[in-house]
Design a protein around this motif. Structure first.
Motif, mmCIF file in Angstrom:
data_model
loop_
_atom_site.group_PDB
_atom_site.id
_atom_site.type_symbol
_atom_site.label_atom_id
_atom_site.label_comp_id
_atom_site.label_asym_id
_atom_site.label_seq_id
_atom_site.Cartn_x
_atom_site.Cartn_y
_atom_site.Cartn_z
ATOM 1 N N ALA A 1 5.481 44.157 -31.120
ATOM 2 C CA ALA A 1 7.197 43.660 -30.403
ATOM 3 C C ALA A 1 7.417 42.560 -31.266
ATOM 4 O O ALA A 1 7.603 41.403 -31.814
ATOM 5 C CB ALA A 1 6.992 42.490 -29.186
ATOM 6 N N THR A 2 8.854 43.382 -32.604
ATOM 7 C CA THR A 2 8.937 43.002 -33.697
ATOM 8 C C THR A 2 9.518 40.907 -33.345
ATOM 9 O O THR A 2 9.493 40.149 -34.366
ATOM 10 C CB THR A 2 10.069 43.693 -34.325
ATOM 11 N N ALA A 3 10.394 41.258 -32.836
ATOM 12 C CA ALA A 3 11.668 40.226 -31.531
ATOM 13 C C ALA A 3 10.202 39.042 -31.823
ATOM 14 O O ALA A 3 10.639 37.896 -31.754
ATOM 15 C CB ALA A 3 12.533 40.549 -30.594
ATOM 16 N N PHE A 4 9.526 39.483 -30.957
ATOM 17 C CA PHE A 4 7.806 38.121 -30.592
ATOM 18 C C PHE A 4 7.925 37.785 -31.704
ATOM 19 O O PHE A 4 7.655 36.757 -32.232
ATOM 20 C CB PHE A 4 6.895 39.272 -29.590
ATOM 21 N N THR A 5 7.131 38.892 -33.265
ATOM 22 C CA THR A 5 6.711 38.138 -34.423
ATOM 23 C C THR A 5 7.599 37.494 -35.327
ATOM 24 O O THR A 5 7.212 36.427 -35.383
ATOM 25 C CB THR A 5 6.288 39.129 -34.907
ATOM 26 N N VAL A 6 8.678 37.840 -35.640
ATOM 27 C CA VAL A 6 10.094 37.285 -36.695
ATOM 28 C C VAL A 6 9.772 35.938 -35.361
ATOM 29 O O VAL A 6 10.380 34.924 -36.037
ATOM 30 C CB VAL A 6 11.349 38.086 -35.466
ATOM 31 N N THR A 7 10.045 35.854 -34.326
ATOM 32 C CA THR A 7 10.668 34.239 -33.675
ATOM 33 C C THR A 7 9.530 33.285 -33.591
ATOM 34 O O THR A 7 9.989 32.402 -34.011
ATOM 35 C CB THR A 7 10.989 35.225 -31.869
ATOM 36 N N GLY A 8 7.762 34.182 -33.666
ATOM 37 C CA GLY A 8 7.467 33.219 -33.529
ATOM 38 C C GLY A 8 7.298 32.321 -34.569
ATOM 39 O O GLY A 8 6.749 31.056 -35.394
ATOM 40 N N ALA A 9 7.073 33.709 -36.201
ATOM 41 C CA ALA A 9 7.402 33.341 -37.496
ATOM 42 C C ALA A 9 8.558 31.900 -37.953
ATOM 43 O O ALA A 9 8.332 31.387 -38.258
ATOM 44 C CB ALA A 9 7.470 34.229 -38.317
ATOM 45 N N VAL B 1 10.272 30.123 -35.587
ATOM 46 C CA VAL B 1 9.976 28.909 -35.307
ATOM 47 C C VAL B 1 9.235 27.971 -35.702
ATOM 48 O O VAL B 1 9.211 26.565 -36.156
ATOM 49 C CB VAL B 1 10.167 28.565 -33.530
ATOM 50 N N GLY B 2 7.637 28.754 -36.362
ATOM 51 C CA GLY B 2 7.252 27.717 -36.668
ATOM 52 C C GLY B 2 7.062 27.542 -38.268
ATOM 53 O O GLY B 2 6.906 26.124 -38.068
ATOM 54 N N VAL B 3 7.869 28.220 -39.074
ATOM 55 C CA VAL B 3 7.959 27.226 -40.866
ATOM 56 C C VAL B 3 9.217 26.312 -39.517
ATOM 57 O O VAL B 3 9.098 24.849 -40.489
ATOM 58 C CB VAL B 3 9.027 28.835 -41.319
ATOM 59 N N GLY B 4 9.994 26.476 -39.224
ATOM 60 C CA GLY B 4 10.765 25.281 -38.488
ATOM 61 C C GLY B 4 10.653 24.269 -37.930
ATOM 62 O O GLY B 4 11.137 22.830 -38.048
ATOM 63 N N ILE B 5 9.849 24.163 -37.015
ATOM 64 C CA ILE B 5 8.887 23.457 -36.917
ATOM 65 C C ILE B 5 8.268 22.152 -37.842
ATOM 66 O O ILE B 5 8.181 20.507 -37.957
ATOM 67 C CB ILE B 5 7.620 23.434 -35.292
ATOM 68 N N ALA C 1 2.021 31.216 -39.534
ATOM 69 C CA ALA C 1 3.806 30.803 -40.207
ATOM 70 C C ALA C 1 4.026 29.119 -40.815
ATOM 71 O O ALA C 1 4.353 28.800 -41.482
ATOM 72 C CB ALA C 1 5.001 31.382 -39.811
ATOM 73 N N PHE C 2 3.576 28.016 -39.239
ATOM 74 C CA PHE C 2 4.014 26.777 -39.532
ATOM 75 C C PHE C 2 2.235 26.324 -40.338
ATOM 76 O O PHE C 2 2.204 25.398 -40.998
ATOM 77 C CB PHE C 2 3.080 26.287 -37.721
ATOM 78 N N GLY C 3 1.289 27.137 -40.890
ATOM 79 C CA GLY C 3 -0.086 26.913 -41.155
ATOM 80 C C GLY C 3 -0.362 27.185 -42.200
ATOM 81 O O GLY C 3 0.036 26.188 -43.182
ATOM 82 N N VAL C 4 0.617 27.798 -42.566
ATOM 83 C CA VAL C 4 1.180 28.050 -44.340
ATOM 84 C C VAL C 4 1.966 27.508 -44.486
ATOM 85 O O VAL C 4 1.871 27.397 -45.827
ATOM 86 C CB VAL C 4 1.428 30.122 -44.365
ATOM 87 N N TYR C 5 3.108 26.977 -43.834
ATOM 88 C CA TYR C 5 4.369 26.277 -45.153
ATOM 89 C C TYR C 5 4.141 24.983 -44.638
ATOM 90 O O TYR C 5 4.061 24.701 -45.615
ATOM 91 C CB TYR C 5 5.321 26.372 -43.971
#
Length: 396
Positions: free
Chosen positions: A108-116, A118-122, A386-390
């Protein structure tokens, strides 16, 4: 940063976005719209991939602004996504989607993009946008039940011998006409919005308002619906099977167009905070994103089209029609409200719903369980990565 550094950083982010649009075109917007038509033998796999690429490009340019701006500015509060954050989010999501494409499972593309995102934003110290998350979660939760339920009910009606199939199918075409008359297009609206055919042209018919409703808009909507129903009625009268295939191909085209309008924002949305520094207009991003979808559809979509068309259900024309109608409607609701939505979730739910109308014929329960787990896992995994890498990059 200097002007040159800003441009170079934007170019790197744009390349990551292009990778993402390719992955979406290959996996979500490129594979799902014509999968039921391919399953019903109304069109070949390769031809479906070619056509859906062109239609996805047009949808991206004419309808992509709402979701693009939502992904770029509304998923996180308190901070503006940096170029580094956008690059990390896009690459994280694109890699996960690409893995799904080559593994044969529709992530689900929307799931991956949204999660990523939000992850970098947080990770940047931003605040969760709870109101927007509520809207997104509501649509994501309702989609399988509403889309699958409508597909199931429509397929049952089409199988009911007590109801004239020609009349019912023509009536469904009329419903599609109502939706077409009222969906938004960039070229019909103001410079900062979209307008519909009925909403733009209806007031010019000279009718007054009645109880607060624009009578001209209603009249034009009904006229377009009547034309759509009449055309299919005549086509079915000449040859029922040919008429069904024509309707199925039109529905596939509409879903492909809607996919472009919805999915392009998932790839180029993270670039929106950066265009203010480069003076690049949004329409240029939409064209670039549409081109990426086109490439993905032409080069990678056939594999996923085959997977969805053959692995999830044995689709006949009537069940395929039943699957595409709610898919088109839900996609346009998402575009109108600027909500990122997964076309894989929409179309797979509808395919399963229409398949269940035939007594579970051809629906692979094992495949569905794996798919749902992949949807949930991709949301969580993309956020964590995304959260971890950033966070790791900012430490060094």
């Amino acid at each position: 940063m200097t002007g040159i550094e800003t441009i170079l950083t934007f170019i790197v982010a744009a390349i990551a976005s292009l990778f993402m649009t390719w992955a979406i075109g290959a996996g979500s917007s490129g594979s799902t719209p014509f999968a039921p038509a391919v399953g019903a033998n109304a069109i070949s796999v390769m031809r479906a991939g070619l056509i859906v690429g062109v239609l996805g490009f047009l949808g991206a340019v004419l309808q992509g602004a709402n979701v693009t701006e939502a992904v770029g500015a509304e998923l996180i509060g308190g901070v503006t996504l940096s170029a580094t954050a956008a690059i990390i989010g896009l690459i994280t999501a694109a890699v996960l989607v690409a893995i799904g494409v080559f593994a044969g499972y529709p992530i689900a593309t929307a799931f991956t993009v949204t999660g990523a995102i939000v992850g970098v934003g947080i990770a940047m110290g931003g605040d969760p946008a709870w109101v927007k998350y509520g809207e997104i979660l509501t649509l994501w939760t309702l989609t399988p039940f509403v889309g699958g339920g409508i597909a199931y009910a429509t397929a049952r009606l089409l199988r009911d011998e007590s109801i004239p199939e020609r009349l019912l199918t023509a009536g469904l075409a009329g419903i599609i006409g109502v939706i077409i008359a009222n969906i938004g297009f960039a070229f019909l609206g103001p410079s900062d919005g979209q307008g519909s055919v009925a909403g733009t042209l209806g007031p010019g018919l000279g009718f007054s308002t009645l109880f607060g409703f624009d009578v001209g808009r209603i009249v034009l909507t009904l006229a377009i619906a009547a034309i759509a129903a009449a055309l299919l009625w005549l086509d079915l009268g000449r040859n029922r099977e040919v008429g069904q295939r024509h309707f199925l191909l039109v529905l596939g085209a509409l879903v492909a167009f809607s996919a472009g309008g919805s999915q392009v924002g998932l790839a180029i949305g993270p670039l929106v905070p950066l265009i203010g520094e480069t003076s690049i207009p949004l329409i240029a991003l939409l064209v670039g994103g549409g081109f990426g979808l086109l490439l993905g559809s032409w080069t990678g979509a056939p594999r996923m089209i085959k997977a969805i068309a053959q692995d999830y259900a044995s689709m006949g024309p009537r069940r395929s029609i039943a699957a595409l109608i709610p898919s088109f409607a839900i996609a346009q609701v998402a575009v109108a409200f600027g909500i990122p939505v997964s076309f894989n979730q929409i179309i797979v739910s509808a395919i399963v719903g229409s398949g269940l109308a035939a007594g579970d014929a051809g629906v692979s329960q094992k495949k569905m369980v794996y798919t749902v787990l992949a949807w949930i896992g991709s949301l969580i995994l993309s956020f964590v990565i995304a959260f971890g890498v950033y966070s790791l990059i900012t430490l060094f």
